[in-house]
Write an enzyme that holds these catalytic residues in place. Structure first.
Site, PDB file in Angstrom:
ATOM      1  N   SER A 102      49.465  39.109  47.328  1.00  0.00           N
ATOM      2  CA  SER A 102      50.022  40.466  46.911  1.00  0.00           C
ATOM      3  C   SER A 102      48.947  40.408  45.611  1.00  0.00           C
ATOM      4  CB  SER A 102      51.117  41.207  47.014  1.00  0.00           C
ATOM      5  OG  SER A 102      51.015  42.742  46.549  1.00  0.00           O
ATOM      6  N   ASP A 239      45.134  45.393  44.334  1.00  0.00           N
ATOM      7  CA  ASP A 239      45.389  44.096  44.511  1.00  0.00           C
ATOM      8  C   ASP A 239      45.071  43.965  45.101  1.00  0.00           C
ATOM      9  OD1 ASP A 239      46.772  45.501  45.589  1.00  0.00           O
ATOM     10  OD2 ASP A 239      49.123  44.314  45.011  1.00  0.00           O
ATOM     11  N   ASP A 241      46.290  42.355  48.276  1.00  0.00           N
ATOM     12  CA  ASP A 241      46.548  43.121  49.566  1.00  0.00           C
ATOM     13  C   ASP A 241      46.099  44.354  49.654  1.00  0.00           C
ATOM     14  OD1 ASP A 241      48.978  43.571  48.253  1.00  0.00           O
ATOM     15  OD2 ASP A 241      50.284  43.108  50.574  1.00  0.00           O
TER      16      ASP A 241
END
Length: 446
Positions: A102, A239, A241
């Site tokens: 992430s 961000d 992902d």
């Protein structure tokens, strides 16, 4: 029994080190394959990844374990986490696996697992997979990675779906998109351009090590400057992902998840689509959001931090909208998880239909001063068992008299106590935060 590998967002760590060393990653593939083949004769699993330099070998190692257990594997290549959730839900897949950490730096990585429903697998299933991993590790495994080649049709399916959810065109909009050198680098600009927007793209040249590096949803300084310099209508940052999005208004004002929830809730209610007139947010959402929603007759329910908890409460309440201040927003009519690209399309659609920009849509959201301090502790014990700390918290709450909030919680991954105080007066907020943090340091500090 508490889980040891899976946190609220899958397995996460430094790539190459336990629990993301090759042996454990391979054991995960074997364990997931074991779990799936118990229920399916020839299960198929989707794997997707972000742009980290470690994502490729982790995907191949997971695939090797799955194939060893008789599972078919299809690889979507670089795709967003919500893209994997969507494809798993709408395709023939028994499960979906996303390789990503992430918003973390490139050295980290992670493994997230979705069931065919598109939801993250339940705790009981994660626990069973963990136990099989531990058994395999103790027995010893010989890692056999499998080569995987991206299927270019998979991310096209996801992109087509996103575009199909929008009822208007974005012609005339100038949007600056910061892709964070992550999974949205190709998908976000294409989706916006297909809908007619003029798009200026920032940070869409991933090299394996620049994901989230001073860019994207956690670092919007460059985006703010680019929006104001170009006189653009909107800015959006994703961000690594792309399961979260943060926006910038034409004026350069940052518009976070709280402001998105307010604009979306009002739009849905006006259209008669906000079931139960309820929005689900977390304990970190600003008191100003709660009061602005209440003024429109909308109830806000709070959960612990984590989109997993937000989604669970949304399902329980049959709510259609929920999210976090950090930019995870869940539109449950369209998705089973937070989706930054979907959120961006919803926000721009709301703006187009309202004939207004983000400045106008969020100008009455009064943000209460909020202070967050982390205190390193030597142990995590119930605050009720530490009278001096409990007394400071009680004193602050009484002084606020309902006009502010005090939240003290322990980090789930680090030896930290997180102290958050929020209220109408900044000086008072800072004073109360310092007093509670000092009490924790005295009584429990490392």
């Amino acid at each position: 029994m508490a889980k040891q590998l899976f946190g609220t967002d899958g397995i996460r760590g430094v790539a190459g080190e336990y629990p993301l060393d090759a042996a454990t990653v391979y054991a995960f593939g074997l364990a997931l394959g074991h779990d799936l083949t118990a229920a399916h004769a020839r299960p198929e699993v989707l794997i997707g990844s972000d742009t980290r330099e470690s994502s490729g070998w982790i995907a191949e190692t997971v695939a090797g374990g799955l194939e060893q257990r008789g599972t078919l594997v299809r690889y979507a290549g670089v795709i967003t986490t919500p893209g994997v959730a969507f494809l798993t839900r709408t395709g023939p897949f028994a499960a979906g696996v996303m390789i990503s950490a992430s918003h973390n730096p490139y050295q980290d990585n992670g493994i997230k697992v979705f069931g065919h429903s598109g939801y993250k697998v339940p705790d009981a299933e994660e626990h069973a997979i963990e136990q099989e991993i531990f058994r395999l590790r103790e027995e010893g495994v010989e890692v056999r990675a499998a080569a995987v080649a991206p299927d270019p049709g998979l991310d096209r399916q996801y992109l087509d779906y996103l575009v199909s959810t929008v009822s208007v065109r974005f012609d005339g909009f100038h949007i600056v998109a910061d892709c964070g050198n992550g999974a949205a680098s190709q998908l976000a600009p294409e989706a916006l351009r297909r809908l007619g927007a003029e798009v200026t793209v920032l940070n869409a040249e991933p090299n394996g090590r620049n994901i989230n590096l001073n860019c994207g949803a956690l670092h919007v300084e460059e985006l703010c400057q680019a929006v104001t310099a170009a006189g653009a209508d909107f800015g959006v940052a994703f961000d690594g992902d792309a399961d979260r999005a943060i926006f910038v208004a034409r004026s350069g004002k940052i518009v976070n998840g709280d402001a998105v929830l307010l604009a979306a809730a009002r739009s849905l209610k006006a259209a008669g689509r906000l079931r139960g007139s309820v929005v689900v947010a977390t304990v970190m959402s600003n008191l100003g959001l709660e009061r602005a929603l209440a003024a429109d007759g909308i109830r806000m329910e709070r959960t612990p931090v984590g989109d997993k908890y937000v989604l669970e409460e949304m399902v329980r309440l049959d709510a259609v909208l929920g999210g976090e201040q950090s930019g995870h927003v869940i539109f449950r009519e369209y998705a089973t998880t937070g989706d930054g690209l979907l959120t961006a399309l919803r926000v721009f659609e709301i703006a187009r239909c309202a004939g207004a920009g983000l400045d106008e849509l969020t100008d009455d959201l009064e943000i209460y001063p909020q202070k967050l301090v982390n205190v390193r502790v030597r142990e995590k014990k119930a605050l009720t068992e530490v009278p001096a700390v409990a007394e400071e918290i009680r004193h602050c709450e009484q002084a606020f008299g309902g006009a502010g909030r005090v939240l003290v919680r322990f980090s789930g991954t680090e030896p930290l106590a997180r102290v958050m105080v929020e209220g109408p007066d900044l000086e008072q907020v800072e004073n109360f935060t310092a007093r509670i943090a000092a009490a924790i340091r005295r009584e429990m500090g490392a």
